[in-house]
Design a protein around this motif. Sequence first.
Motif, mmCIF file in Angstrom:
data_model
loop_
_atom_site.group_PDB
_atom_site.id
_atom_site.type_symbol
_atom_site.label_atom_id
_atom_site.label_comp_id
_atom_site.label_asym_id
_atom_site.label_seq_id
_atom_site.Cartn_x
_atom_site.Cartn_y
_atom_site.Cartn_z
ATOM 1 N N PHE A 75 3.768 0.206 11.974
ATOM 2 C CA PHE A 75 3.638 -0.914 12.899
ATOM 3 C C PHE A 75 4.882 -1.787 12.847
ATOM 4 O O PHE A 75 5.740 -1.624 11.968
ATOM 5 C CB PHE A 75 2.382 -1.745 12.574
ATOM 6 N N ALA A 129 -5.109 9.707 0.019
ATOM 7 C CA ALA A 129 -6.063 9.183 1.004
ATOM 8 C C ALA A 129 -6.424 7.720 0.735
ATOM 9 O O ALA A 129 -6.527 6.922 1.660
ATOM 10 C CB ALA A 129 -7.331 10.035 1.006
ATOM 11 N N HIS A 130 -6.603 7.377 -0.531
ATOM 12 C CA HIS A 130 -7.047 6.022 -0.839
ATOM 13 C C HIS A 130 -5.958 4.978 -0.617
ATOM 14 O O HIS A 130 -6.229 3.780 -0.661
ATOM 15 C CB HIS A 130 -7.585 5.947 -2.280
ATOM 16 N N LEU A 131 -4.739 5.398 -0.408
ATOM 17 C CA LEU A 131 -3.692 4.457 -0.001
ATOM 18 C C LEU A 131 -3.446 4.554 1.496
ATOM 19 O O LEU A 131 -3.265 3.546 2.174
ATOM 20 C CB LEU A 131 -2.403 4.735 -0.775
ATOM 21 N N SER A 132 -3.477 5.772 1.992
ATOM 22 C CA SER A 132 -3.233 5.967 3.427
ATOM 23 C C SER A 132 -4.226 5.182 4.275
ATOM 24 O O SER A 132 -3.861 4.612 5.297
ATOM 25 C CB SER A 132 -3.311 7.449 3.779
ATOM 26 N N GLU A 133 -5.478 5.142 3.848
ATOM 27 C CA GLU A 133 -6.485 4.455 4.659
ATOM 28 C C GLU A 133 -6.190 2.955 4.752
ATOM 29 O O GLU A 133 -6.573 2.300 5.700
ATOM 30 C CB GLU A 133 -7.886 4.665 4.073
ATOM 31 N N LEU A 134 -5.489 2.429 3.750
ATOM 32 C CA LEU A 134 -5.257 0.985 3.717
ATOM 33 C C LEU A 134 -4.144 0.562 4.670
ATOM 34 O O LEU A 134 -4.133 -0.571 5.151
ATOM 35 C CB LEU A 134 -4.917 0.535 2.297
ATOM 36 N N GLN A 135 -3.176 1.436 4.890
ATOM 37 C CA GLN A 135 -2.140 1.179 5.902
ATOM 38 C C GLN A 135 -1.902 2.493 6.626
ATOM 39 O O GLN A 135 -1.019 3.262 6.280
ATOM 40 C CB GLN A 135 -0.845 0.666 5.260
ATOM 41 N N PRO A 136 -2.728 2.747 7.609
ATOM 42 C CA PRO A 136 -2.738 4.076 8.206
ATOM 43 C C PRO A 136 -1.666 4.330 9.258
ATOM 44 O O PRO A 136 -1.446 5.471 9.614
ATOM 45 C CB PRO A 136 -4.129 4.166 8.837
ATOM 46 N N GLU A 137 -1.020 3.276 9.746
ATOM 47 C CA GLU A 137 -0.089 3.535 10.847
ATOM 48 C C GLU A 137 1.163 2.694 10.761
ATOM 49 O O GLU A 137 1.138 1.555 10.293
ATOM 50 C CB GLU A 137 -0.773 3.225 12.196
ATOM 51 N N LEU A 142 -0.639 12.466 5.022
ATOM 52 C CA LEU A 142 -1.934 12.249 5.674
ATOM 53 C C LEU A 142 -1.801 11.305 6.853
ATOM 54 O O LEU A 142 -2.514 11.407 7.840
ATOM 55 C CB LEU A 142 -2.928 11.656 4.668
ATOM 56 N N VAL A 143 -0.908 10.320 6.718
ATOM 57 C CA VAL A 143 -0.664 9.412 7.837
ATOM 58 C C VAL A 143 0.819 9.493 8.183
ATOM 59 O O VAL A 143 1.676 9.442 7.307
ATOM 60 C CB VAL A 143 -1.077 7.953 7.515
ATOM 61 N N ARG A 187 2.877 0.588 16.343
ATOM 62 C CA ARG A 187 1.808 -0.306 16.790
ATOM 63 C C ARG A 187 2.269 -1.742 16.558
ATOM 64 O O ARG A 187 3.122 -2.000 15.721
ATOM 65 C CB ARG A 187 0.524 -0.038 16.004
ATOM 66 N N GLU A 230 0.801 -1.216 0.000
ATOM 67 C CA GLU A 230 0.000 0.000 0.000
ATOM 68 C C GLU A 230 0.836 1.270 0.000
ATOM 69 O O GLU A 230 0.311 2.356 -0.235
ATOM 70 C CB GLU A 230 -0.910 0.007 1.239
#
Lengths: 306, 319, 750
Positions: free
Chosen positions: C625, C615-623, C687-688, C656, C603
């Motif tokens: 880890f 946004a459409h990539l950030s939401e898929l791996q937002p943090e 964004l993330v 995380r 992602e």
Amino acid sequence: MSETNVIPGSGSPDAFDIQGRETLETRPVIPLGQKGYEDGQPRMGFFTDTTVCIGCKACEVACKEWNDVPALPFELTGDSYDNTGALGADSWRHVAFIEQRKPVKVVQDAGLTTPASGDTDFRWLMSSDVCKHCTDAPCLDVCPTGSLFRTEFGTVVVQEDICNGCGYCVPSCPFGVLDQRQDDGRVWKCTLCYDRLKGGMEPACAQACPTDSIQFGPLEELREKANYRLEMVHEAGVTDARLYGADEEEYGMGAFFLLLDEPEVYGLPPDPEVVTRKLKSLWGPAAVAAGAMAVGVVAAFAGEGR
Amino acid sequence: MNARPEVSVSEEARHDGRGTGAEARSYYGRPVLKEPVWSREIPWYFFSGGLAGASASLAAAARLAGNVELARRARLVVLAGAAVSPVLLISDLGKPERFYNMLRVIKPTSPMSVGTWILSAFGTSVGIAAASKVLGVFPRLGRLSGTAAALLGPALSTYTAVLIADTSIPVWHEARREMPFIFAASSAASAGAAAAILTPVEAARPARRLAVGGALAEIAGVEVMKRRLGKLLAEPYEKGEAGRYDRLATAATGLGAAVMGMFGRRHRSAVVAGGALVLAGAALERWSIFKAGFQSARDPRYTVIPQRERRESRARADG
Amino acid sequence: YDVDTWQYAGMEVSGSAGKREQGGVTGEQAHYAQGGQLEHGEPTEMDESLEHPRCVFQLLKKHYRRYTPEAVERICGCPKEKFLEVAETLCENSGRERTSAFCYAVSWTQHTVGVQNIRAATIVQLLLGNIGRPGGGIMALRGHASIQGSTDIPTLYNILPGYIPMPHAHAHAHQDLDEFIEKNAAKTGYWGNMRAYMVSLLKAYFGDAATEENDYCFDHLPRLTGDHSIYPAIMGMMDGWCKGFFVMGENPAVGAANGKLQRLALANLDWLVVRDFSEIETASFWYDSPEIETGELKTGEIGTEVFFMPAAAHTEKDGSFTNTQRLLQWHHKAVEPKGDCRSELWFMYHLGRKVREKLANSTDPKDRAVLDLAWDYPTLGTHEEPDAETVLREIGGWDENGDALESYLPLKDDGTTTCGCWIYAGCFADEVNQTARRKPGSEQSWVAPEWAWAWPMNRRIIYNRASADPEGRPWSERKKYIWWDEEQEKWTGEDVPDISPTKRPDYEPPDDATAEDAIRGDSPFVMQADGRGWIFVPAGLTDGPLPTHYEPHESPFENALYGQQSNPARQQFPRGDNPYNPSDGQSGTRVFPYILSTYRLTEHHTAGGMTRTVAHLSELQPEMFCEVSPELAQERGLENGGWATIVTTRSAIEARVLVTDRLAPLRVQGRTVHQVGMPYHWGSKGLVTGDSANDLLGLVLDPNVHIGEYKVATCDIRPGRRPRGPALARLVDDYRARANAHAENGGARA
Ligand SMILES: Nc1nc2c(c(=O)[nH]1)N[C@H]1C(S)=C(S)[C@@H](COP(=O)(O)OP(=O)(O)OC[C@H]3O[C@@H](n4cnc5c(=O)[nH]c(N)nc54)[C@H](O)[C@@H]3O)O[C@H]1N2
Ligand SMILES: Nc1nc2c(c(=O)[nH]1)N[C@H]1C(S)=C(S)[C@@H](COP(=O)(O)OP(=O)(O)OC[C@H]3O[C@@H](n4cnc5c(=O)[nH]c(N)nc54)[C@H](O)[C@@H]3O)O[C@H]1N2
Ligand code: SF4
Ligand code: SF4
Ligand code: SF4
Ligand code: SF4
Ligand code: SF4
Ligand SMILES: [Mo]
């Protein structure tokens, strides 16, 4: 402008039709009861072969880009690599990731990509879920506005200019596909790229899928292909492979799957039902109860003189 | 059918972490179904619609029985219920236009569509009847409308049961045979209770009877429903918020019926107290049922286990 | 380290690629290779019986005797059975009827033995006959678009276009062109024509100014004085001698090891130019970075002048990508760049133009190189974008009449031909942009020679002479590719033969033959001086002729095979700002008991500038880890979804936690070792956002290509979030003290 080339999903005047012209949403409500099949137009659908899914989520992204679906809140779920969680108003494709301590027989000829690794036998299942475009769709049945309709391709689509956000379709769907969008109260789901289909294109998700895990086509053909593929996978020794939703007799789905474990492991109901077609057991008792109530009311006056 | 493979270790761990039983496999304990999106207006509408519908029947019966006092009070309740109900629905939808959207079509497969027409017809009838009474015009039409409302009343009180049963929510759908009776009984109880409270004790005997009878039928109906649902699907009615409401509902309904039944003939205050309890019980029961639906949707066990059993018994039957 | 002892007996050769001239930070004597001395195309000393104790075969056998399946299990933790399954599958699928390919990316390269890892595959593939044949090969799955292209026409400091070495300043202060060619070209094989390639290149650089009299401006080329690769340059910024930095399409503040060092280096510059789509961390370090948070950097005290220039994306400009199989594919501009966004071509061209305008009247000899450049590309449109096709045409070359070249064969060393990159010669043949060809696969042969253009000479499989047996017949019907046609007296088949078309399979070169003519008709490896695939590498590498097992620079294990723990030639930077964790055998190893590895997610892309902004990539791996096994989670009290702090001597970051069976603990040398896996995509912009994995890694490199050991380090992991502010530095200091790997000794091996 011809009505057939209008993009559903865009009530705003800055929408574009397939030829790239600006357009307003003008598609009429499909009159009640009309199936809408055109002569010779076969029912179209998806066969999702999860044995070759690599979890790249290209389908999710392509769907969102094409259909202008808003992003979800940025939150890590902690559930493997799935940060989408489930299908919903803002996720019309959802790739599930399932980690299991279980060996996969990797046999070359079957082209299976699921890894077998290390001394701990392990497999990582991935599967891209979508609206099933049911043969008898409960969501469509219960919709009080006619917003949900069946297209000439046999698919089930929400017309967002008609949807009133009553939310009835939400709990009626046996797969938890539909949901309300918080900001406008209306419901959204996969349209099976109705606009693209009209333009002779395959759905965005299927086109983006690099492994052809998502296959789009006439449902009849897909079912044949799926049976053939299942045989192949079984012969390769992956005996827990099974088709889900390919049997019209059980529960007709316009989008069906080849799974490597039981449906519930993927978050799918093991035995969905068309709840809305049990008219007798739904309305029968109500009629009796209504009558009983009337009788009860009258009975309350028993012995009361005039 | 393959034998069910072992639940994988990590999966099990996740399940335990989320408090889902190990007997159902699931996707990280996530629901299979979507919870309904209906807001708190809806159970109140179930209550108000039921109340109005049953009251309309009560009013008509009272009129036929010549109990003008009771008929008048009951009509007031009908009027109030008929006025509040669409407001509640529109408030849930967000905008008034959205209500009209439903009047563009009639769909027999959609209880909501059917219900919308029932409610609209009922509301119109009640409105005409009331207008004719108040303004003293078109008395024939007024009476006719009153009769229409009376006939629509039972439908209005029970269609909401079909509405929720006609979903994939297991504790609603599987209770589709019992739910209308509970709604009918509860509506009758509340109509009786409301009218009894408003009507002088002497004229209110049928209302009290209706309240007590309805209340007992309601309690019995819920009990029958839970038994028929079986241990697993009865759980959502007994756990959490739904369980709390259910227990309160039973207590309130039972106590209200007892108070009204034993002391209602003599003491107006007992009627008021008992009636209020029955009304509260009826509302609480709708809330319990409403919440149980959400609770059962939230936990995949209630979706998966019954379906799995159904599948397996079918497979067994097939040999 | 004496590389001369690696040479074959009786002949000296130079590598066809890689290190031709030894010499770098380790300061070895330059190694000048002579062309090979072949007799009838055969080396002078050969043992066909393979029995000579020092023949390659016997050396190979001896060297790898201890590399048994059991040793694999003991050293790598990979079960013997799994290893054998792979090995057997590979062997079963190699031979006349079947071929196998190796596809690798950074799992093999990002090690201090990176190049030797690939060398190991070379040996296996040569022995199995999987080179030069359809379905065979060793494929570097290139990362960025056109990484291959940026090696062919290099952004590297030590080679010129087409892998011609960069002249070195050592040894002779005034090495002229002839001497350069003599020292670097092979007499035999295709490198025998290096002078023609070099002169044509100089003509492309300097046009009319390049004449025979002035050695074609050979003196204008800069000379190497040492290792000028990126990491030594970063040290130079730290140390203050490197003062300016252009960053075009890179994000070292996140993407390069020892993030803190990278950012401190940026803060020590006079000026910095960043060209990118958005303000990436490399451009924002001066007000938004971990060091600002900890107080180690203060915005007011940073002297770096940062110029951020918005860049045009590939959709907004014409150009080419060269992918791993050497295929050049043209991309056309789809839309005009928005606002001030401009292409690199625009930037470099106009920058050069302005510099030349400013220097126009200069008489300073050092400015001649700039003034003599042929800097005359036509521009298009309102943005005055240089015409990219004219650049491609110059790369593809032209002859004395100015006509585009068909291939590199006509290249001459007399200044009559011009060619920007000899291996790309012909990419504009017939005055057509060959790289823009898009004939559908259904309308041509399965090799699809008319889809784009491959170097050299549109050849799709290099060394394809190997697809036929010594007599020139296909090895099998199933795998036939090119073959000798006796009737027509030439090579024919599906592809452009990688041998001169009329050279008979039984051709034996006369003794005085040079260049390609000196290679026998049954020898496919025409780039090598002896025409042979090199199992043993006599020249070209800095660390050894045969791949050898070394532990990573930081490892919890001792080298089970040799007394030498890690690659002795690896490039280290033992300095206070680049400390190392202790490796096995040193005190304090147990402070960092776990193995740390970094990798990618589908992602996100590398340092995240192109994906954490979407946004459409950030939401898929937002943090950000980290991944650990259930066993390690239990050992350290880590919870799925919770936070962990990961610590090395460089820094500590938080992430995380994902608990997963995918990161299985390994049994190595009888011990269980746990791994911590981490994506490296996060930084403070976008964004993330999240901590950067590269803040944990130290800089230690492969000696041949200077790639960092990004795939292995040691670390500790503990539950909870990391401390903020100065407390973070205290935590790391505490670890350093405990590990006795204090900044002073740089953590280097005792
Ligand atoms: N989506 C996406 N695609 C990309 C990129 C991206 O950032 N995102 N980046 C592109 C770039 S620049 C590149 S270079 C390529 C890189 O592509 P890959 O090489 O696939 O990149 P990584 O994921 O860094 O590393 C691959 C694997 O190496 C394993 N590994 C670690 N140590 C070792 C070891 O000692 N031996 C072996 N055999 N394996 C080991 C890791 O577990 C990891 O799974 O990807 C390109 N493609
Ligand atoms: N820990 C760890 N570190 C690693 C690796 C690892 O596996 N582990 N992998 C390494 C590898 S293989 C690589 S390739 C590097 C990558 O590291 P970098 O190259 O530093 O990082 P990228 O994010 O790829 O930076 C490329 C930038 O170019 C911009 N860009 C894209 N197109 C254009 C253009 O046309 N013009 C301009 N001017 N800019 C453009 C993008 O927006 C992006 O910000 O990271 C390395 N670092
Ligand atoms: S899956 Fe659900 S939303 Fe899709 S058609 Fe079927 S019932 Fe409707
Ligand atoms: S929410 Fe919209 S689509 Fe769903 S049932 Fe109501 S009107 Fe139909
Ligand atoms: S068919 Fe279209 S709308 Fe449906 S999931 Fe695929 S891309 Fe999205
Ligand atoms: S695009 Fe295809 S392979 Fe990728 S996640 Fe979706 S279904 Fe799987
Ligand atoms: S980004 Fe995806 S589609 Fe593009 S080259 Fe890489 S793998 Fe292929
Ligand atoms: Mo890369």
